[in-house]
Structures are given as C-alpha cells and as structure tokens.
Design an enzyme around this catalytic site. Structure first.
Site, mmCIF file in Angstrom:
data_model
loop_
_atom_site.group_PDB
_atom_site.id
_atom_site.type_symbol
_atom_site.label_atom_id
_atom_site.label_comp_id
_atom_site.label_asym_id
_atom_site.label_seq_id
_atom_site.Cartn_x
_atom_site.Cartn_y
_atom_site.Cartn_z
ATOM 1 N N THR A 1 0.825 -1.216 0.000
ATOM 2 C CA THR A 1 0.000 0.000 0.000
ATOM 3 C C THR A 1 0.858 1.264 0.000
ATOM 4 O O THR A 1 0.606 2.208 -0.757
ATOM 5 C CB THR A 1 -0.924 0.020 1.226
ATOM 6 O OG1 THR A 1 -1.770 -1.129 1.193
ATOM 7 C CG2 THR A 1 -1.784 1.263 1.245
ATOM 8 N N THR A 2 1.883 1.287 0.837
ATOM 9 C CA THR A 2 2.753 2.455 0.953
ATOM 10 C C THR A 2 3.511 2.735 -0.340
ATOM 11 O O THR A 2 3.915 3.861 -0.594
ATOM 12 C CB THR A 2 3.729 2.257 2.126
ATOM 13 O OG1 THR A 2 2.965 2.003 3.320
ATOM 14 C CG2 THR A 2 4.598 3.465 2.371
ATOM 15 N N TYR B 1 -11.849 -3.432 -4.282
ATOM 16 C CA TYR B 1 -12.929 -2.946 -5.154
ATOM 17 C C TYR B 1 -13.943 -4.027 -5.503
ATOM 18 O O TYR B 1 -15.145 -3.801 -5.477
ATOM 19 C CB TYR B 1 -12.367 -2.310 -6.449
ATOM 20 C CG TYR B 1 -13.455 -1.757 -7.354
ATOM 21 C CD1 TYR B 1 -14.091 -0.559 -7.034
ATOM 22 C CD2 TYR B 1 -13.868 -2.438 -8.491
ATOM 23 C CE1 TYR B 1 -15.091 -0.044 -7.838
ATOM 24 C CE2 TYR B 1 -14.870 -1.941 -9.301
ATOM 25 C CZ TYR B 1 -15.490 -0.748 -8.976
ATOM 26 O OH TYR B 1 -16.488 -0.248 -9.768
ATOM 27 N N TYR C 1 -2.369 -10.241 2.978
ATOM 28 C CA TYR C 1 -2.471 -8.864 3.467
ATOM 29 C C TYR C 1 -3.945 -8.498 3.566
ATOM 30 O O TYR C 1 -4.627 -8.325 2.567
ATOM 31 C CB TYR C 1 -1.718 -7.950 2.500
ATOM 32 C CG TYR C 1 -1.688 -6.478 2.826
ATOM 33 C CD1 TYR C 1 -2.078 -5.975 4.072
ATOM 34 C CD2 TYR C 1 -1.233 -5.568 1.877
ATOM 35 C CE1 TYR C 1 -2.031 -4.628 4.349
ATOM 36 C CE2 TYR C 1 -1.176 -4.216 2.141
ATOM 37 C CZ TYR C 1 -1.577 -3.745 3.375
ATOM 38 O OH TYR C 1 -1.529 -2.394 3.643
ATOM 39 N N ARG D 1 -9.383 -0.545 3.152
ATOM 40 C CA ARG D 1 -9.084 -0.185 1.760
ATOM 41 C C ARG D 1 -9.710 -1.155 0.760
ATOM 42 O O ARG D 1 -9.956 -0.775 -0.390
ATOM 43 C CB ARG D 1 -7.572 -0.150 1.547
ATOM 44 C CG ARG D 1 -6.880 0.998 2.259
ATOM 45 C CD ARG D 1 -5.832 1.616 1.373
ATOM 46 N NE ARG D 1 -5.054 2.615 2.085
ATOM 47 C CZ ARG D 1 -4.295 3.519 1.488
ATOM 48 N NH1 ARG D 1 -4.216 3.558 0.174
ATOM 49 N NH2 ARG D 1 -3.619 4.391 2.196
ATOM 50 N N LYS E 1 -0.572 -10.152 7.263
ATOM 51 C CA LYS E 1 -0.448 -8.774 7.733
ATOM 52 C C LYS E 1 -1.859 -8.276 7.977
ATOM 53 O O LYS E 1 -2.654 -8.163 7.050
ATOM 54 C CB LYS E 1 0.248 -7.895 6.696
ATOM 55 C CG LYS E 1 0.293 -6.411 7.099
ATOM 56 C CD LYS E 1 0.886 -5.544 6.005
ATOM 57 C CE LYS E 1 0.832 -4.065 6.395
ATOM 58 N NZ LYS E 1 1.348 -3.182 5.320
ATOM 59 N N ILE F 1 4.621 -4.474 9.836
ATOM 60 C CA ILE F 1 4.977 -3.860 8.560
ATOM 61 C C ILE F 1 4.395 -2.462 8.632
ATOM 62 O O ILE F 1 3.290 -2.193 8.195
ATOM 63 C CB ILE F 1 4.441 -4.695 7.379
ATOM 64 C CG1 ILE F 1 4.950 -6.144 7.503
ATOM 65 C CG2 ILE F 1 4.865 -4.099 6.043
ATOM 66 C CD1 ILE F 1 4.356 -7.114 6.494
#
Length: 308
Positions: A52-53, A115, A141, A146, A170, A212
């Site tokens: 994501t980052t 989505y 993850y 999100r 995660k 993380i």
C-alpha cells in the site's frame, strides 16, 4: 527461502518502502536503492516494496516489475525481502507472485483484492490458486479499510491448513478481537504482523511475529528498536518506545498513506515528494504540523519558533 527458514527469519520490522518518483512522475530507482541501504543500515529487519505504501495501484504492471527487480537486487540478501504481489486482478496477482519467486524474493505479500468485494469462498479460491502456483512463502495482506472486504478468520484458517506455503498474515485491521482469533485458529507458529501502527506493540504481546509499519519510512531505527527490545525481554523499553512513537504515528495518518510520508521524507531531504494522482500531498496546514512533529524528533531543524 523455504517455509521453515521464512518462519524463523521473517520477524521484526519489515519496512514497507515508498515508491519514489521524479518530477515527471517516472520511477526514481536510484533513490529507491538509497532508501533500501538506509533502512538496512538503520536496523530494519526486512524490506517490502509495492505494498500500500508503495502506491501499487498507481503503477503499471511493468513498473511494478521494475520496482521489485530493483529492490531485490539492492537488498542483495542482506535482509529478507517481501514484495507486494497482489492485485484486484487474479491473473496479474499470479504473474507477479511467480515473478517474485523467479527474481529471488524471500516471500510475497498478497493483498485481499480491492474494489471487487469477493465472497469468502471466492477469496479462498483466489489465494489457494496463487499458493498452489508457487513454492515461495506467502503472507496474506488483510486491510478491510481499503479493500471493502474482510478476510474472515475461518477463511484464513482454512487456507493455512490447505496451503503449507501460506505462512502468515499482515493484519491492517483495527478489530483486535479478530486479530487474537487469528493465532487461536491458525496456530501460534503462524506469522502475524501488524499493519496498524498503534497495534505494533500490542501485536507482539499476543504472539505476533512483528509488523509492517509505514512509520518505518521516517524513523526506521526507532521502529526496529521496539521489536529488538521486546525480543530481548526488555518489555519496559519496548513500551516506552511504543509511546514515544505515537505522535509521529498519529500525524502520519491524518491524511491517506503515503501522502504524509512522502511529505515528511521530502522535508527530511530523502526523496522528491512526488505522488501520482489521484493521490496528492497533504494540505499546507497538515504539512506544517508534520514539520513540527518531525522537528520534535530531531528529523528536521528547528530554529527558534520556526521549523526549517
């Protein structure tokens, strides 16, 4: 790295590094290499890219491949590297995960598809097919804020039972009851990582393998020290560091990650703080607040009442 090696090695602070861009929005791979060196020198226990980052949804498939390849070569087996290979597209996730294995990654992190809002049955099939296609260890993850869907503990436990190379998760999940039930149902040797900054220390306390944390981009040594203190049995020091990091954690999440991070790293002279639309830098008022907090940590210079 096989499953048993991964379970021993993939612990501590695995830093999820931002993807740097030039002013023209092209990849700045030289800066990426410099960031990786800085993280390893600062004590990060592992490196992750294109999570994501790393703004993966703003990258083309070829760009994701280039970032993965550059990072794996730059790490050069000094610490474990875990690229993010998941996507909302199943075939793309398969492709990137296979490629991570071919490139020599130590594990791959595969996000719950965003989505689409798949059912639990569909999520099981998605992850099972990816796991069956590779030998590389996989970390799922789960970030429901999100993705708009939560990977339920029952589904994760089924995947853990049926896929020997799914070794951990995660959890960017604020539901701490859910997180406790992950280890209850998947076993205490299942690798549980926090993706929520304020839960990094609590996750260690219930048996987590590490975290993380996006904050590692700004203060990698201090974020790594939380785990080092805990691992050495110095609980008081780990707790002190946990609270010491809270003001930085708070300000870095007053806008959508990684916008505040890139603003902060730009102020620190580490990167060109460029994002790709639809992401953008925070409002000027928040940038001033970020500068003030960074100054409190000694990360930018403060002259009198002004922060430079």
């Amino acid at each position: 790295m096989n499953v048993e090696e991964a379970k021993k090695s993939l612990r501590g602070s695995i830093a999820p590094i931002i993807t740097p861009f030039h002013d023209d929005e092209s990849l700045d791979l030289d800066t990426l290499k410099s960031l990786i060196d800085w993280h390893i020198q600062s004590g990060s226990h592992g490196i992750s890219v294109t999570g994501t980052t790393g703004e993966p949804s703003s990258l083309t498939l070829k760009e994701r491949e280039r970032v993965m390849e550059t990072a794996i070569k730059a790490v050069d087996k000094r610490v474990p590297i875990v690229p993010g290979t998941g996507s909302t597209n199943h075939q793309e996730s398969l492709h990137l995960t296979k490629l991570a294995q071919e490139m020599g990654a130590d594990a791959a992190m595969v996000i719950v598809p965003y989505y689409n809002k798949p059912s639990q049955h569909a999520l099981y099939k998605h992850f099972k097919l990816i796991a069956d296609s590779v030998d590389i260890p996989l970390i799922i993850y789960n970030i429901p804020g999100r993705t708009a869907v939560n990977l339920e503990v029952k589904t994760l436990a089924r995947l853990n039972e049926d896929c020997p190379n799914i070794i951990g998760v995660k959890e960017s999940n604020k539901d701490f009851e859910h997180i406790n039930r992950v280890l209850l149902n998947c076993g205490r040797d299942f690798l549980l990582y926090s993706g929520i900054e304020l839960l990094c220390y609590p996750m260690l306390a219930i048996g987590g393998a590490g975290y993380i944390s996006a904050t590692a981009n700004v203060l990698p040594s201090k974020v790594a020290e939380v785990y080092n203190a805990w691992d050495s049995g110095n609980v008081e020091e780990a707790l002190k560091l946990h609270y010491e990091l809270m003001p930085l954690n708070d300000v870095l999440f007053k806008d959508t990650n990684p916008a505040p991070l890139k603003a902060a790293l730009g102020m620190m002279g580490k990167i060109n703080p460029k994002l790709r639309l639809p992401m953008d830098l925070p409002a000027e008022s928040l940038q001033k607040e970020i500068r003030s907090v960074l100054a409190d940590y000694g990360l930018v210079e403060k002259i009198g009442s002004e922060v430079k």
